[in-house]
Design a protein around this motif. Structure first.
Motif, mmCIF file in Angstrom:
data_model
loop_
_atom_site.group_PDB
_atom_site.id
_atom_site.type_symbol
_atom_site.label_atom_id
_atom_site.label_comp_id
_atom_site.label_asym_id
_atom_site.label_seq_id
_atom_site.Cartn_x
_atom_site.Cartn_y
_atom_site.Cartn_z
ATOM 1 N N PHE A 90 -8.821 -4.205 -2.542
ATOM 2 C CA PHE A 90 -7.450 -3.988 -3.007
ATOM 3 C C PHE A 90 -6.615 -5.254 -3.004
ATOM 4 O O PHE A 90 -5.661 -5.371 -3.759
ATOM 5 N N GLN A 94 0.859 -1.186 0.000
ATOM 6 C CA GLN A 94 0.000 0.000 0.000
ATOM 7 C C GLN A 94 0.894 1.235 0.000
ATOM 8 O O GLN A 94 2.060 1.156 0.392
ATOM 9 N N ALA A 108 -0.856 -4.024 3.705
ATOM 10 C CA ALA A 108 -2.103 -4.554 4.245
ATOM 11 C C ALA A 108 -2.051 -6.077 4.160
ATOM 12 O O ALA A 108 -1.345 -6.638 3.324
ATOM 13 N N VAL A 109 -2.792 -6.721 5.029
ATOM 14 C CA VAL A 109 -2.781 -8.180 5.115
ATOM 15 C C VAL A 109 -4.116 -8.715 4.604
ATOM 16 O O VAL A 109 -5.162 -8.275 5.066
ATOM 17 N N ARG A 110 -4.067 -9.622 3.659
ATOM 18 C CA ARG A 110 -5.302 -10.211 3.169
ATOM 19 C C ARG A 110 -5.165 -11.735 3.120
ATOM 20 O O ARG A 110 -4.242 -12.257 2.495
#
Lengths: 236, 117
Positions: A87, A55, A60-62
């Motif tokens: 995202f 980012q 970010a963690v997905r």
């Protein structure tokens, strides 16, 4: 320096390379991630990896469930939908073969080491099949005499992933029943077959999907007399 | 405005964050206005292996004060906490516990946040 004020993930990250992409439908694909030798990822069927999505202001963690089997742990398969405005999926859909994907894992407690001494009912919706697939394979491989069922709902045949594999498994294993539910309500299927159908409340359920269908099924089953821990689920 | 005081089981110096809940989310992960959101948005680390999607227990925190000023835990959170190591009567998942306006909440971040798989 990593201190209490550092918000970056602290777990060791793997750097995998996209080896293959399979497009199931325009908005649904599998991404195969190869770890550099000799790395392997030891995981339990049902677990997920957490992709680190760059980012502008950090990472970010997905999370994405592992759809492949632990026995093939040098290549991991994740399958995902392109979520409008999401995202994580937008980033991953934008990567080509050879691109690097960073992730941590494995994570998660929605797992199946071996089939419990009871009938097992797997319920999946859409890409919720991802963790169920290795769980089912492990249950089939672990032997046992209890029936196994898979109810798999998708909006259309193109979104019914791994259907050929499940059909073949049902042929090879008489105790396994594959019940695709294209255009059918999982709520109605579960109610008819496991609540109104009989008084047996010894079954174990493993449910995975996106959105409200998962807690709806959980509440139906627990409210209908199944023990809390016999109804395992993961809601994405 | 609301206040979040953070104690660390590691012995690190405590922190206090004052914030305006209306301005949530403060970053990408966890429910907007959750303990996780507040911490990450103010530069305080809290594990969150699943991205704050209520699918693991790595953001386990122990509420030491202001328990009633957090959103109530839903069944999904309770099911996961059931598997969390070091569970206490006031344990919450940081990604799900949303802090109300005007709240004054104190949490303890356990030394080990383990993925109990």
């Amino acid at each position: 320096m990593v201190g209490e004020t550092d918000s970056a993930p602290r777990h060791a990250a793997y750097d995998a390379t996209i080896e293959r992409i399979v497009e199931h439908a325009p908005d649904t694909r599998s991404i195969f991630l190869r770890l550099p030798p000799p790395q392997r990822l030891a995981f339990i069927p049902g677990q997920f990896i957490s992709c680190l999505i760059p980012q502008d202001d950090g990472v970010a963690v997905r999370p994405y469930s592992i759809a492949s089997n632990p026995e093939d742990a040098d290549v991991l398969e994740i399958c995902l939908n392109l979520v409008p405005g999401g995202f994580g999926s937008t980033y991953l859909f934008g990567l080509a073969i050879g691109a690097r994907v960073r992730f941590t894992g494995p994570w998660g407690t929605f797992t199946l080491h071996r089939q419990p001494e009871a009938e097992c009912v797997f319920v999946a919706e859409g890409t919720g099949i991802a963790p169920i697939r290795p769980m089912l394979r492990r249950a089939l491989a672990s032997g046992g005499r209890f029936p196994l069922r898979l109810h798999y709902a998708a909006p259309g045949a193109a979104h019914l992933l791994y259907a050929d594999e499940f059909v073949q498994a049902a042929r090879a294993h008489p105790r396994f029943t594959f019940a695709p539910a294209v255009g059918e309500s999982l709520q109605e299927v579960v109610t008819r077959q496991y609540l109104a159908g009989d008084e047996d409340r010894t079954r174990h359920f493993y449910i995975c999907g996106v959105g409200t269908i998962v807690p709806t099924l959980r509440d139906l089953l627990r409210g209908g007399g199944y023990e809390r821990r016999a109804v395992q689920y993961e809601k994405w | 405005m609301a206040k979040l005081r953070i104690l660390f089981e590691t012995g690190a110096p405590e922190r206090t964050i004052e914030f305006d809940p209306v301005k949530a989310p403060f970053q990408h992960d966890g429910l907007p206005g959750s303990v996780l959101d507040i911490l990450l948005g103010h530069g305080v680390h809290l594990e969150h292996a699943c991205g704050g999607n209520c699918a693991c227990t790595t953001c386990h925190v122990i509420v030491k004060g202001g328990d009633g000023q957090l959103s109530e835990a839903e069944e999904n959170e309770l099911d996961l906490l059931d598997k969390a190591p070091g569970l206490t009567a006031t344990s919450r998942l940081g990604c799900q516990a949303v802090i109300q306006d005007n709240a004054d909440v104190t949490i303890l971040i356990p030394r080990f946040t383990i993925n109990a798989a």
